[in-house]
Design a protein around this motif. Structure first.
Motif, PDB file in Angstrom:
ATOM      1  N   UNK A 179      22.051  42.125  34.009  1.00 28.07           N
ATOM      2  CA  UNK A 179      21.149  41.505  34.989  1.00 28.07           C
ATOM      3  C   UNK A 179      19.736  41.574  34.436  1.00 28.07           C
ATOM      4  N   UNK A 180      19.117  40.414  34.242  1.00 30.64           N
ATOM      5  CA  UNK A 180      17.785  40.369  33.630  1.00 30.64           C
ATOM      6  C   UNK A 180      16.756  41.010  34.547  1.00 30.64           C
ATOM      7  N   UNK A 181      15.702  41.553  33.922  1.00 34.81           N
ATOM      8  CA  UNK A 181      14.649  42.220  34.676  1.00 34.81           C
ATOM      9  C   UNK A 181      14.001  41.264  35.681  1.00 34.81           C
ATOM     10  N   UNK A 182      13.827  40.001  35.284  1.00 36.30           N
ATOM     11  CA  UNK A 182      13.238  39.011  36.184  1.00 36.30           C
ATOM     12  C   UNK A 182      14.118  38.795  37.414  1.00 36.30           C
ATOM     13  N   UNK A 183      15.441  38.857  37.218  1.00 36.55           N
ATOM     14  CA  UNK A 183      16.364  38.687  38.339  1.00 36.55           C
ATOM     15  C   UNK A 183      16.263  39.854  39.311  1.00 36.55           C
ATOM     16  N   UNK A 184      16.165  41.074  38.763  1.00 42.02           N
ATOM     17  CA  UNK A 184      16.017  42.262  39.617  1.00 42.02           C
ATOM     18  C   UNK A 184      14.720  42.175  40.414  1.00 42.02           C
ATOM     19  N   UNK A 185      13.644  41.767  39.741  1.00 41.01           N
ATOM     20  CA  UNK A 185      12.348  41.629  40.408  1.00 41.01           C
ATOM     21  C   UNK A 185      12.423  40.589  41.518  1.00 41.01           C
ATOM     22  N   UNK A 186      13.066  39.460  41.236  1.00 38.24           N
ATOM     23  CA  UNK A 186      13.179  38.403  42.250  1.00 38.24           C
ATOM     24  C   UNK A 186      13.952  38.897  43.468  1.00 38.24           C
ATOM     25  N   UNK A 187      14.973  39.717  43.231  1.00 34.61           N
ATOM     26  CA  UNK A 187      15.741  40.263  44.350  1.00 34.61           C
ATOM     27  C   UNK A 187      14.991  41.307  45.149  1.00 34.61           C
ATOM     28  N   UNK A 188      14.035  41.985  44.521  1.00 36.40           N
ATOM     29  CA  UNK A 188      13.292  43.041  45.222  1.00 36.40           C
ATOM     30  C   UNK A 188      12.083  42.510  45.984  1.00 36.40           C
ATOM     31  N   UNK A 189      11.617  41.306  45.663  1.00 38.67           N
ATOM     32  CA  UNK A 189      10.405  40.778  46.292  1.00 38.67           C
ATOM     33  C   UNK A 189      10.514  40.644  47.819  1.00 38.67           C
TER      34      UNK A 189
ATOM     35  N   UNK B 137      20.805  39.064  42.071  1.00 41.60           N
ATOM     36  CA  UNK B 137      19.487  39.496  42.529  1.00 41.60           C
ATOM     37  C   UNK B 137      19.572  40.252  43.852  1.00 41.60           C
ATOM     38  N   UNK B 138      20.524  39.907  44.714  1.00 47.98           N
ATOM     39  CA  UNK B 138      20.700  40.626  45.970  1.00 47.98           C
ATOM     40  C   UNK B 138      21.248  42.024  45.705  1.00 47.98           C
ATOM     41  N   UNK B 139      22.262  42.107  44.847  1.00 51.02           N
ATOM     42  CA  UNK B 139      22.880  43.391  44.538  1.00 51.02           C
ATOM     43  C   UNK B 139      21.876  44.351  43.900  1.00 51.02           C
ATOM     44  N   UNK B 140      21.135  43.854  42.904  1.00 50.64           N
ATOM     45  CA  UNK B 140      20.200  44.718  42.180  1.00 50.64           C
ATOM     46  C   UNK B 140      18.932  44.989  42.983  1.00 50.64           C
TER      47      UNK B 140
ATOM     48  N   UNK C 192       8.702  49.175  42.693  1.00 52.28           N
ATOM     49  CA  UNK C 192       9.566  48.015  42.428  1.00 52.28           C
ATOM     50  C   UNK C 192       8.751  46.786  42.025  1.00 52.28           C
ATOM     51  N   UNK C 193       7.553  47.027  41.500  1.00 54.42           N
ATOM     52  CA  UNK C 193       6.741  45.918  41.004  1.00 54.42           C
ATOM     53  C   UNK C 193       6.239  46.261  39.598  1.00 54.42           C
ATOM     54  N   UNK C 194       6.173  45.276  38.710  1.00 59.05           N
ATOM     55  CA  UNK C 194       5.684  45.532  37.351  1.00 59.05           C
ATOM     56  C   UNK C 194       4.180  45.802  37.366  1.00 59.05           C
TER      57      UNK C 194
ATOM     58  N   UNK D  45      11.816  51.789  39.252  1.00 60.23           N
ATOM     59  CA  UNK D  45      13.160  51.480  39.762  1.00 60.23           C
ATOM     60  C   UNK D  45      13.750  50.232  39.112  1.00 60.23           C
ATOM     61  N   UNK D  46      12.908  49.263  38.764  1.00 64.02           N
ATOM     62  CA  UNK D  46      13.402  48.038  38.122  1.00 64.02           C
ATOM     63  C   UNK D  46      14.068  48.367  36.792  1.00 64.02           C
TER      64      UNK D  46
END
Length: 443
Positions: A400-410, A143-146, A382-384, A389-390
């Motif tokens: 990397x799941x979409x939820x993981x990417x979102x959690x890292x971008x929050x 999540x940090x990387x993405x 970066x929000x649904x 970008x997600x």
């Protein structure tokens, strides 16, 4: 059929949302809504519809619009080379010893590359292809990387030269040079906040650098800059020419595009006809899409004005006895929600001409408002549910799941909200540089 303008405005808003949610292109949707409401509610509707083609082309009859395809061409030339990889490698060599240095170097690479390309998706793809695997190899959580790459890619629509700022300037008839300057320090503020969070988060998690960082000599560090510096000099030259009054935005964009294309040919051997064709094809497609939206948004604004919706809404809001910061909070909430569903260019073209008179009446600076509006648009990237970008990050790192990417971008969304608050408390961050370089705005 007659309706109160406020009721009609609400009906236009709901209809527009429904039409755009249907999956139709933004430009075609706006044109259909404009024609439909003029046909139903304008008492002289046939004459109004007959004038629509001329209205559309009149919106595109602006010399400043030439800067849009030129900056897009400049970005397409950069995006089609290894410039992103070289930029990433250069920063990684210089920041390898900084805590969380790999995340920081990725964010720095995103900031510079997005300013060069002006495209958030291109930045995510170019930097993410190298940055995400390398960060995961060094022990950073997915999540940090993405999330850091997804957030870093948004910086290009604020850091000059920005196509989004050009569109705002054309829509609101404000100075593009001042808008670029107004976005510079807020863009730098966002970069600092992103990097500060990255360093703190790495320290908090105890993550990263499972592998021993590579030690680079000073020679290796400076060698990594050889391919990057020419492109950075082009950007600095474009900004100097623009702010120094040497040339117009269109002229500087054209020269910048030519120089970047020449550097791409000389440094990265981009001289095959097939490669050049891809650059020209992609830049033409994106330019036509943006220009068509501009023309369609002009029709939409013409329809709102013809039906007295814009004037009535502005007068109604002006009569509200509310604190101006409450009003600005409501505007920010509207922009934030709109950015969740629509691309930045569409939101700016539809909303800025309506909102700017209200903002000016409340005593806010139009260039400060441009920076605040753009940060809201960055949040939308970066929000649904759209969050372009997600999906780009998910495409280059499908494991990397979409939820993981979102959690890292929050956390970076929180940084953007903090940046808006800081700009509200210290508006000089956006207004000082334009006034220092170009003098105060003459009312």
């Amino acid at each position: 059929m007659e309706l109160d303008p406020l009721t009609l405005g609400a009906l236009v808003g709901v209809t527009t949302i429904v039409v755009l949610f249907s999956g139709i292109s933004v430009a075609i949707g706006l044109i259909l809504v404009s024609i439909g409401f003029l046909a139903l509610f304008d008492f002289n509707h046939w004459q109004a519809i007959a004038w629509l083609p001329e209205t559309l082309f009149a919106e595109l009859n602006d010399f400043a619009l030439l800067s849009i395809p030129m900056f897009i061409l400049m970005g397409a030339a950069v995006a089609s080379t290894r410039a992103g990889s070289d930029l990433y490698e250069a920063l990684e060599r210089w920041l390898t010893r900084v805590p969380g240095g790999l995340v920081v170097s990725n964010l720095g690479a995103c900031a510079i590359f997005s300013a060069l390309s002006g495209s958030s998706p291109a930045t995510c793809a170019a930097i993410g292809k190298m940055g995400i695997p390398e960060m995961r190899k060094r022990g950073y959580p997915p999540e940090v990387a993405a999330g850091s790459i997804a957030a870093g890619g948004t910086l290009g629509i604020l850091i000059p030269p920005s196509v989004t700022m050009i569109v705002y300037g054309i829509a609101t008839e404000t100075s593009i040079g001042r808008l670029f300057l107004a976005g510079a320090l807020p863009g730098l503020l966002l970069v600092v906040l992103f990097m500060a969070w990255a360093i703190f988060d790495t320290w908090r998690r105890g993550a990263g650098e499972v592998l021993t960082p590579t030690v680079y000599s000073w020679g290796q560090k400076f060698a990594s800059l050889i391919r990057v510096i020419p492109f950075l000099l082009v950007i600095l030259g474009v900004l100097f020419a623009l702010y120094g009054g040497v040339a117009t935005p269109s002229e500087t964009a054209a020269v910048g595009a030519l120089l970047v294309l020449l550097f791409a040919v000389a440094i990265y051997r981009l001289w095959r006809v097939r490669d050049l064709w891809v650059v020209l094809r992609d830049s033409t497609k994106e330019s036509v899409m943006i220009l068509l939206i501009i023309g369609a948004a002009g029709l939409f604004s013409h329809m709102l004005s013809s039906l007295f919706i814009t004037q009535t809404v502005a007068a109604w809001i002006g009569e509200l006895q509310v604190n101006r910061w409450v009003l600005m909070g409501a505007i920010n909430l509207f922009l934030l929600v709109a950015g969740f569903f629509l691309p930045p260019v569409a939101v700016i073209l539809m909303a800025a001409p309506v909102l700017l008179p209200i903002v000016l009446a409340a005593g806010f600076d139009p260039y400060w408002f441009a920076a605040v509006l753009t940060i809201n648009m960055e949040i939308g990237l970066i929000t649904p549910p759209v969050g372009l970008n997600l999906y780009v990050i998910n495409g280059i790192a499908p494991d990397i799941r979409l939820q993981t990417i979102l959690r890292g971008s929050l956390p970076f969304v929180a940084c953007m909200v903090l940046a808006i608050i800081i700009l509200c408390v210290f508006p000089e961050i956006a207004t000082w540089l334009p006034e220092a370089v170009m003098g105060p705005v003459i009312q």
